[in-house]
Design a protein around this motif. Structure first.
Motif, mmCIF file in Angstrom:
data_model
loop_
_atom_site.group_PDB
_atom_site.id
_atom_site.type_symbol
_atom_site.label_atom_id
_atom_site.label_comp_id
_atom_site.label_asym_id
_atom_site.label_seq_id
_atom_site.Cartn_x
_atom_site.Cartn_y
_atom_site.Cartn_z
ATOM 1 N N ARG A 60 2.584 2.096 3.491
ATOM 2 C CA ARG A 60 1.796 3.341 3.534
ATOM 3 C C ARG A 60 0.717 3.225 2.455
ATOM 4 O O ARG A 60 0.889 3.693 1.326
ATOM 5 C CB ARG A 60 2.697 4.566 3.285
ATOM 6 N N GLN A 75 -6.178 -0.171 8.706
ATOM 7 C CA GLN A 75 -4.896 -0.465 8.072
ATOM 8 C C GLN A 75 -3.730 -0.064 8.975
ATOM 9 O O GLN A 75 -2.729 -0.785 9.072
ATOM 10 C CB GLN A 75 -4.804 0.258 6.722
ATOM 11 N N ALA A 80 0.342 -0.366 9.182
ATOM 12 C CA ALA A 80 0.727 0.713 8.274
ATOM 13 C C ALA A 80 1.259 1.908 9.058
ATOM 14 O O ALA A 80 0.763 2.219 10.144
ATOM 15 C CB ALA A 80 -0.464 1.144 7.415
#
Length: 392
Positions: A60, A75, A80
Motif C-alpha cells: 500500500r 502502482q 498495490a
C-alpha cells in the motif's frame, strides 16, 4: 456528496491540457523544474511490486512522494492494494481520480476533518489512523451522530517518537477502541524509518526485521486479549522488504521508492542510477572560479535532510550529475550556491549552462512544484502535481 469519475475518461479541464503539453528537448524547458524519468519510475514501481509480492504481503504505497493520481493508478495496476496518504485533502484528490482504497495514516482529531472522512468513507474503502483515547472518542462521537462505522487502525510508536501510542500502552487503548460501537479496529500500524534500537542506522535490514518483529509481537499480544487484529502494517522504503519478511506482517507502505533520491542511495536501497527525479537548474552567475550560482534555492529543493547529519552524512543538498566534485552547499530562497572543485572548474561552466541535481529528499521537493516534467526518451510532458499543497 463526492462524485468519483472514471479515471480512464479524459478530464475536460486545464489539468488535462497541461498533461498534453509536450516539449521536445531539455533546452526547451524553463528552469528550475523537476524532471521525472518515466522509464526509471516504471522500473521502480515494478521492482517493488514484485519483491513485495514474493513476500506474500500487501503493498500500500504512500502517495506523499508523488502526489499524482495517475502514478497511484500505475502502482495499483502493478499490484498495490490501495494507497496511503497523510491528509484528508490528499485522500479527496485521489478518490476524485478513481482510487477506491485509501488509508489516511494520520490521527484525525478535528470535527471538520472527521466529517470529511465520513463523507469519503461512504464512497470508497477508507481506513483512518488513531493514536489516542481523546482522538478515538471524537471519532466515535461524530461517526455515531451519522450512524456510520469508521474503520480504524491504531498507530504505534516503535521508537521514532512522533505520533503513535506508546508501545507499552497500546493494549489498553486498543481495548478501549473495541468498546466503541461506531469504530471498527482492523489493525495496527507504525512508521519507524531506518531506526535500530532507537537510533538512526544504515543497517536497514536489521532495522526492518526489528520493526516487523515488534509489531507482530504486539499483534499477538492483542489477539491473546481477545482483540481481533487483522492488519499489521509497517515499512518505509528502506525497511519495507526486510519488515515484510517477518512472518505475521500483512502490509508495507513504502513511498519514496517510486522515484528514489539521494537519501535512499546513501542508505543502500538503490543506486543513483535508479533515481528517477532530478531538478534542472540554470547557472545564472559565476562570481569566482570556485563558485557557481543556479536558479534553484530553498523554494526548489527540500531542506529537511540537512547535510552532515547522522546517519547519512550527506555532502550538500543534492548530487550534481554533470560535475563530480561540485557541491550544492548553500541555499537561499531563489539561489543555489555550488562550490566547484578542481574537476568542475576545469569543465569551464558558463552562465546559461544547465545542470541536473538529484535532491537529498524527493518527497518534500515534489511538494514545492506545481507540476513535474515526465520524461520518456527525449520527450517531456508537463504533469500537474494534483495533491501538491494539500495540507488539511
Amino acid at each position: 456528496m463526492l462524485s468519483i469519475p472514471n479515471p480512464f475518461e479524459a478530464l475536460n479541464s486545464l489539468e488535462t491540457l497541461e498533461i498534453l503539453e509536450t516539449f521536445e528537448s531539455l533546452e526547451a524547458l524553463e528552469t528550475p523544474c523537476l524532471i521525472i524519468d518515466a522509464q526509471r519510475m516504471d522500473r521502480n514501481i515494478q521492482s517493488m511490486a514484485e519483491m513485495i509480492r514474493k513476500q506474500r504481503v500487501n503493498l500500500r504505497p504512500h502517495a506523499k512522494t508523488h502526489k499524482i493520481p495517475a502514478i497511484t493508478l500505475q502502482q495499483i495496476e502493478a499490484g498495490a492494494v490501495g494507497i496511503t496518504v497523510a491528509k484528508v485533502s490528499e485522500a479527496e484528490v485521489m478518490a476524485a481520480h478513481g482510487i477506491r482504497d485509501i488509508f489516511i495514516a494520520y490521527p484525525l482529531v478535528t470535527a471538520s476533518k472527521i466529517e470529511r472522512a465520513i463523507r469519503l468513507s461512504r464512497q470508497i474503502e477508507l481506513l483512518v489512523g488513531v493514536d489516542s483515547l481523546a482522538g478515538a472518542q471524537l471519532l466515535e462521537k461524530i461517526a455515531g451522530r451519522h450512524g456510520h462505522t469508521l474503520q480504524v487502525r491504531l498507530e504505534i510508536d516503535t521508537g521514532l517518537r512522533r505520533t503513535g501510542v506508546l508501545y507499552e500502552q497500546a493494549s489498553e487503548l486498543a481495548a478501549e477502541i473495541t468498546r466503541m460501537p461506531h469504530l471498527r479496529l482492523t489493525g495496527i500500524y507504525t512508521f519507524r524509518g531506518s531506526l535500530l534500537a532507537g537510533k538512526p542506522t544504515l543497517d536497514v535490514a536489521a532495522a526492518g526485521k526489528e520493526e516487523g518483529t515488534l509489531m507482530v509481537q504486539l499483534a499477538e499480544r492483542l489477539r491473546a486479549q481477545g482483540i481481533a487484529i487483522a492488519d499489521v502494517s509497517v515499512g518505509s522504503t528502506p525497511t519495507a522488504l526486510y519488515a515484510a519478511a517477518v512472518e505475521g506482517v500483512t502490509e508495507v507502505r513504502p513511498g519514496t521508492y517510486v522515484f528514489h533520491d539521494r537519501m535512499q542511495a546513501r542508505l543502500g536501497v538503490c543506486s543513483l542510477e535508479d533515481c528517477a527525479g532530478s531538478v534542472l537548474v540554470t547557472v545564472v552567475s559565476r562570481p569566482s572560479e570556485d563558485l557557481a550560482i543556479v536558479d534553484g534555492g530553498s523554494k526548489t529543493f527540500a531542506t529537511d535532510i540537512q547535510p552532515g547529519t547522522d546517519p547519512l552524512q550527506l555532502r550538500g543538498f543534492g548530487h550534481i550529475l554533470e560535475l563530480a566534485d561540485a557541491q550544492l552547499v548553500r541555499l537561499t530562497e531563489e539561489h543555489g550556491m555550488i562550490e566547484l572543485g578542481p574537476q568542475a572548474q576545469a569543465a569551464n561552466l558558463r552562465i546559461g549552462d544547465k545542470l541536473r541535481i538529484i535532491p537529498n529528499h524527493i518527497c518534500s521537493t515534489v511538494n514545492l512544484h506545481n507540476h513535474v516534467m515526465m520524461q520518456r526518451d527525449q520527450a517531456y510532458k508537463r504533469m500537474p502535481v494534483l495533491a501538491r499543497g494539500m495540507l488539511e
